[in-house]
Design a protein around this motif. Structure first.
Motif, PDB file in Angstrom:
ATOM      1  N   GLY A   6       0.800  -1.212   0.000  1.00  0.00           N
ATOM      2  CA  GLY A   6       0.000   0.000   0.000  1.00  0.00           C
ATOM      3  C   GLY A   6       0.831   1.259   0.000  1.00  0.00           C
ATOM      4  O   GLY A   6       2.067   1.229  -0.021  1.00  0.00           O
ATOM      5  N   ASN A   7       0.123   2.369   0.031  1.00  0.00           N
ATOM      6  CA  ASN A   7       0.743   3.689  -0.001  1.00  0.00           C
ATOM      7  C   ASN A   7       1.155   4.126   1.393  1.00  0.00           C
ATOM      8  O   ASN A   7       0.415   3.951   2.352  1.00  0.00           O
ATOM      9  CB  ASN A   7      -0.231   4.714  -0.571  1.00  0.00           C
ATOM     10  CG  ASN A   7      -0.534   4.467  -2.025  1.00  0.00           C
ATOM     11  OD1 ASN A   7       0.295   3.986  -2.774  1.00  0.00           O
ATOM     12  ND2 ASN A   7      -1.742   4.787  -2.434  1.00  0.00           N
ATOM     13  N   VAL A  27       3.622  10.360  -1.853  1.00  0.00           N
ATOM     14  CA  VAL A  27       3.287   8.964  -1.569  1.00  0.00           C
ATOM     15  C   VAL A  27       4.263   8.025  -2.265  1.00  0.00           C
ATOM     16  O   VAL A  27       4.677   8.264  -3.398  1.00  0.00           O
ATOM     17  CB  VAL A  27       1.846   8.679  -2.069  1.00  0.00           C
ATOM     18  CG1 VAL A  27       1.480   7.227  -1.884  1.00  0.00           C
ATOM     19  CG2 VAL A  27       0.858   9.577  -1.363  1.00  0.00           C
ATOM     20  N   LYS A  29       4.853   3.548  -2.609  1.00  0.00           N
ATOM     21  CA  LYS A  29       4.253   2.232  -2.361  1.00  0.00           C
ATOM     22  C   LYS A  29       5.299   1.302  -1.724  1.00  0.00           C
ATOM     23  O   LYS A  29       6.450   1.309  -2.131  1.00  0.00           O
ATOM     24  CB  LYS A  29       3.740   1.622  -3.653  1.00  0.00           C
ATOM     25  CG  LYS A  29       2.585   2.398  -4.259  1.00  0.00           C
ATOM     26  CD  LYS A  29       2.024   1.663  -5.446  1.00  0.00           C
ATOM     27  CE  LYS A  29       0.888   2.432  -6.086  1.00  0.00           C
ATOM     28  NZ  LYS A  29      -0.273   2.549  -5.251  1.00  0.00           N
ATOM     29  N   TYR A  74       1.184   8.862   7.216  1.00  0.00           N
ATOM     30  CA  TYR A  74       0.072   7.916   7.169  1.00  0.00           C
ATOM     31  C   TYR A  74       0.448   6.673   6.373  1.00  0.00           C
ATOM     32  O   TYR A  74       1.408   6.659   5.613  1.00  0.00           O
ATOM     33  CB  TYR A  74      -1.201   8.553   6.599  1.00  0.00           C
ATOM     34  CG  TYR A  74      -1.183   8.827   5.120  1.00  0.00           C
ATOM     35  CD1 TYR A  74      -1.485   7.837   4.191  1.00  0.00           C
ATOM     36  CD2 TYR A  74      -0.882  10.093   4.637  1.00  0.00           C
ATOM     37  CE1 TYR A  74      -1.473   8.092   2.839  1.00  0.00           C
ATOM     38  CE2 TYR A  74      -0.884  10.361   3.283  1.00  0.00           C
ATOM     39  CZ  TYR A  74      -1.183   9.352   2.397  1.00  0.00           C
ATOM     40  OH  TYR A  74      -1.169   9.609   1.045  1.00  0.00           O
ATOM     41  N   GLU A  76      -1.819   3.662   4.142  1.00  0.00           N
ATOM     42  CA  GLU A  76      -3.133   3.292   3.630  1.00  0.00           C
ATOM     43  C   GLU A  76      -3.350   1.806   3.883  1.00  0.00           C
ATOM     44  O   GLU A  76      -2.521   0.965   3.523  1.00  0.00           O
ATOM     45  CB  GLU A  76      -3.202   3.590   2.137  1.00  0.00           C
ATOM     46  CG  GLU A  76      -4.594   3.773   1.631  1.00  0.00           C
ATOM     47  CD  GLU A  76      -4.619   4.335   0.225  1.00  0.00           C
ATOM     48  OE1 GLU A  76      -5.256   3.690  -0.620  1.00  0.00           O
ATOM     49  OE2 GLU A  76      -4.012   5.389  -0.003  1.00  0.00           O
ATOM     50  N   VAL A  80      -8.340   2.989   3.616  1.00  0.00           N
ATOM     51  CA  VAL A  80      -8.418   4.161   4.502  1.00  0.00           C
ATOM     52  C   VAL A  80      -7.003   4.609   4.843  1.00  0.00           C
ATOM     53  O   VAL A  80      -6.113   3.780   5.028  1.00  0.00           O
ATOM     54  CB  VAL A  80      -9.186   3.806   5.803  1.00  0.00           C
ATOM     55  CG1 VAL A  80      -9.230   4.988   6.741  1.00  0.00           C
ATOM     56  CG2 VAL A  80     -10.579   3.317   5.484  1.00  0.00           C
ATOM     57  N   LYS A  81      -6.813   5.912   4.933  1.00  0.00           N
ATOM     58  CA  LYS A  81      -5.522   6.460   5.352  1.00  0.00           C
ATOM     59  C   LYS A  81      -5.512   6.558   6.882  1.00  0.00           C
ATOM     60  O   LYS A  81      -6.334   7.260   7.465  1.00  0.00           O
ATOM     61  CB  LYS A  81      -5.296   7.844   4.739  1.00  0.00           C
ATOM     62  CG  LYS A  81      -5.162   7.807   3.240  1.00  0.00           C
ATOM     63  CD  LYS A  81      -5.019   9.196   2.678  1.00  0.00           C
ATOM     64  CE  LYS A  81      -4.967   9.160   1.165  1.00  0.00           C
ATOM     65  NZ  LYS A  81      -4.944  10.503   0.589  1.00  0.00           N
ATOM     66  N   TRP A  82      -4.584   5.831   7.520  1.00  0.00           N
ATOM     67  CA  TRP A  82      -4.469   5.802   8.978  1.00  0.00           C
ATOM     68  C   TRP A  82      -3.203   6.530   9.408  1.00  0.00           C
ATOM     69  O   TRP A  82      -2.150   6.377   8.794  1.00  0.00           O
ATOM     70  CB  TRP A  82      -4.427   4.363   9.480  1.00  0.00           C
ATOM     71  CG  TRP A  82      -5.649   3.579   9.166  1.00  0.00           C
ATOM     72  CD1 TRP A  82      -5.829   2.759   8.081  1.00  0.00           C
ATOM     73  CD2 TRP A  82      -6.875   3.560   9.898  1.00  0.00           C
ATOM     74  NE1 TRP A  82      -7.091   2.229   8.116  1.00  0.00           N
ATOM     75  CE2 TRP A  82      -7.759   2.689   9.220  1.00  0.00           C
ATOM     76  CE3 TRP A  82      -7.305   4.178  11.063  1.00  0.00           C
ATOM     77  CZ2 TRP A  82      -9.035   2.444   9.676  1.00  0.00           C
ATOM     78  CZ3 TRP A  82      -8.581   3.918  11.511  1.00  0.00           C
ATOM     79  CH2 TRP A  82      -9.434   3.060  10.826  1.00  0.00           C
TER      80      TRP A  82
END
Length: 104
Positions: A6-7, A27, A29, A74, A76, A80-82
């Motif tokens: 993920g990102n 961002v 990956k 963050y 992803e 959702v971005k956490w």
């Protein structure tokens, strides 16, 4: 152990005009593993409780993230971005601990 791809969002301070600096997010990956998958509810003085996670993601480190792990904002996960609340360096991996939802 579940796999992760993920990102990851990094903050970079950029001078937008003379004397004015702002954080911009870029961002990249990354691959890794989902080490811990936990959901928590935080009860606060609101109508609805805040949903937070205490997930830990172990990503494979590269030279960029090794030198810039302090700028991670963050990760992803599940669309959702956490917020990343802590980063633990265990070379050749980084352990990211996730918290609440990231608000841009």
């Amino acid at each position: 152990m579940a796999k992760y791809f993920g990102n990851i969002g990094f903050a970079k301070t950029v001078e937008t005009s003379p004397g004015v600096q702002e954080e911009t997010i870029f961002v990249k990956k990354y691959y890794g593993d989902l080490v811990r998958n936990v959901r928590k509810l935080q009860t606060v003085d609101k109508i609805n409780d805040d949903v937070t996670v205490a997930n830990q993601i172990s990503i494979i480190s590269d030279p960029f993230v090794s030198h810039n792990f302090h700028t991670i904002r963050y990760a992803e996960f599940m669309g959702v971005k956490w917020k990343v609340t802590s980063v633990e360096v265990q070379y050749p991996r980084l352990i990211l601990t996730l918290g609440g939802v990231y608000n841009e």
